[in-house]
Design an enzyme around this catalytic site. Structure first.
Site: not given
Ligand code: SAJ
Length: 417
Positions: A215, A269
């Protein structure tokens, strides 16, 4: 069915959908939360969380009598723990995981435990937490045997992390594969039996320490990759290269897949979990620690860009700062959701409102009202009409639909226009 009653401790973004999906399969579920208003809302058939499809499942399960919420757990066949595991900063440089909610959850049901019960931890946790649970409960219930000191224990304990994406939770909680790590093989098998009630993805068996690390690894991997994109965006800005164009060209390579830069990393997360690795193994987690620093520093880099733009306008348009209107588009931590927890967009907007004496307009299509802020929530139309500086912070669909607006200065942190 071996699980007639389940208690789910913590009715947040993970606990509530989990409780609802078990009860949807006609298992009696008691959802437990310390927040009275959350308990009342769920017992009334509605939810405190905005997630597609969740409202209906909760409403149906409450109406059918399979889902109830309460402040305290009761005797059950399985206990699922889905409480927050934040970090504490204290005076230490490396944030430290705070397991106090997990420990309170254990204390709330320890007295009800009986031979054959299963406990599953879903909360993101540092490596070794599942073993801590076994030890802690054994201290409270020396009349029972536990997996850390028995091959055939009375109580089964496993770690099964949630992996769902906010905004798509109900679909992913059913379809995603699950990593299941028991303290013994029998614990793993029991947990698989439990989740098979609604999970359609594959059940991937391992031990608890590996499951805990899986995780943390998933979210750290994403954090490191986003940090790479964010660092590129700063380098490209210095070299006068369009980073979005650069990434799209580099991504045409068959083995390259760079993520997107943004104003920083938010949510509860990705901006938190990597610290759990760094805290455990500080001297070896160099890249993971550096990625956190790169992503955490990005909001201040954006703020510095805004300050430069204000200065430029005062010089070239001979305007006073109090006559310069700034529109911040988006407040949530990512696109198309209403969640503002650890949101870099909200942080940046607040920081600007601390030093800028002109008008600040925020546009957030997913939030109806916001209180106690120095900026106002306005429509996109109003922002387009009034702003000298448009700062795009979140790539909501509403913003993607429009052409680049006609303000004096556009700062697009998401590469939408
Ligand atoms: N972000 C960027 N650039 C990107 C992708 C995301 O700047 O290319 C930013 C987003 O804008 C946001 C942050 O990262 O601020 C996180 O967003 P996210 O969509 O990457 O992830 P979360 O926090 O919504 O969900 C994550 C997911 N983990 C992964 O994709 C590895 C999800 O599957 C998990 O279940 C969740 O964390 C969790 O609960 O841990």
């Amino acid at each position: 069915m071996i699980f007639k009653n389940i208690s789910v401790i913590g009715l947040g973004y993970i606990g509530l959908p989990t409780a609802a999906l078990f009860s949807n399969k006609k298992i009696h579920v008691l959802g437990v939360d310390i927040n009275k208003s959350v308990v009342e809302k769920i017992n009334g058939g509605s939810t405190h969380i905005v997630e597609p499809e969740l409202d209906k499942i909760v409403n149906d399960s409450v109406k059918n009598g399979y889902l109830k919420a309460a402040i305290h757990p009761k005797e059950s066949d399985a206990y699922i723990i889905a409480v927050p595991t934040p970090f504490k900063t204290n005076n230490s440089q490396i944030p430290e995981p705070d397991l106090s909610f997990v420990i309170s959850a254990l204390n709330s049901f320890a007295a009800f435990l009986k031979k054959g019960d299963l406990i599953v931890l879903e909360s993101t946790s540092p490596v070794g937490t599942t073993e801590i649970i076994s030890n802690h409960l054994n201290q409270k219930r020396s009349d029972l045997t536990f997996p850390h000191n028995s091959d055939n224990p009375d109580i089964n304990i496993a770690y099964c992390p949630e992996r769902v994406l906010p905004g798509n939770i109900v679909k992913e909680i059913i379809k995603n594969d699950r990593v299941i790590g028991g303290l013994t093989e029998k614990c793993t098998k029991k947990a698989i039996e439990l989740y098979s009630n609604f999970v359609e993805g594959e059940m991937l068996e391992t031990d608890s320490r590996t499951a805990e690390m899986v995780k943390l690894t998933e979210n750290s991997c994403r954090d490191v990759q986003i940090a790479f994109a964010n660092e590129l965006s700063i380098i490209c800005d210095e070299l006068d290269i369009n980073v979005w164009n650069l990434i799209s060209l580099a991504n045409k390579h068959p083995r390259i897949n760079i993520l997107q830069p943004g104003p920083g990393v938010g949510g509860h997360c990705i901006a938190v979990d990597p610290w759990f690795i760094v805290n455990k193994t500080p001297s070896n987690a160099k890249l993971i620690s550096m990625a956190r620093e790169v992503n955490d520093s990005k909001p201040n880099w954006v703020i510095a860009k805004v300050k430069d733009s204000i200065l430029e306008i005062t010089k070239s348009l001979k305007k006073e700062t109090k006559d310069i209107t700034i529109a911040c588009l988006g407040l949530s931590f990512k696109a198309n959701i209403d969640d503002i927890r650890e949101s870099p967009a909200l942080y940046i907007t607040r920081e600007i409102s601390k030093f800028h004496d002109g008008e600040i307009i925020a546009v957030e299509p997913n939030i109806k009202k916001i209180q106690g802020e120095r900026f106002k929530l306005e429509s996109l139309e109003c922002a387009k009409k009034k702003a000298d500086i448009i700062l795009l912070l979140v790539d909501h669909d509403e913003f993607k639909k429009i052409e680049s607006p006609n303000a004096y200065k556009i700062i697009d942190t998401r590469g939408v226009w």
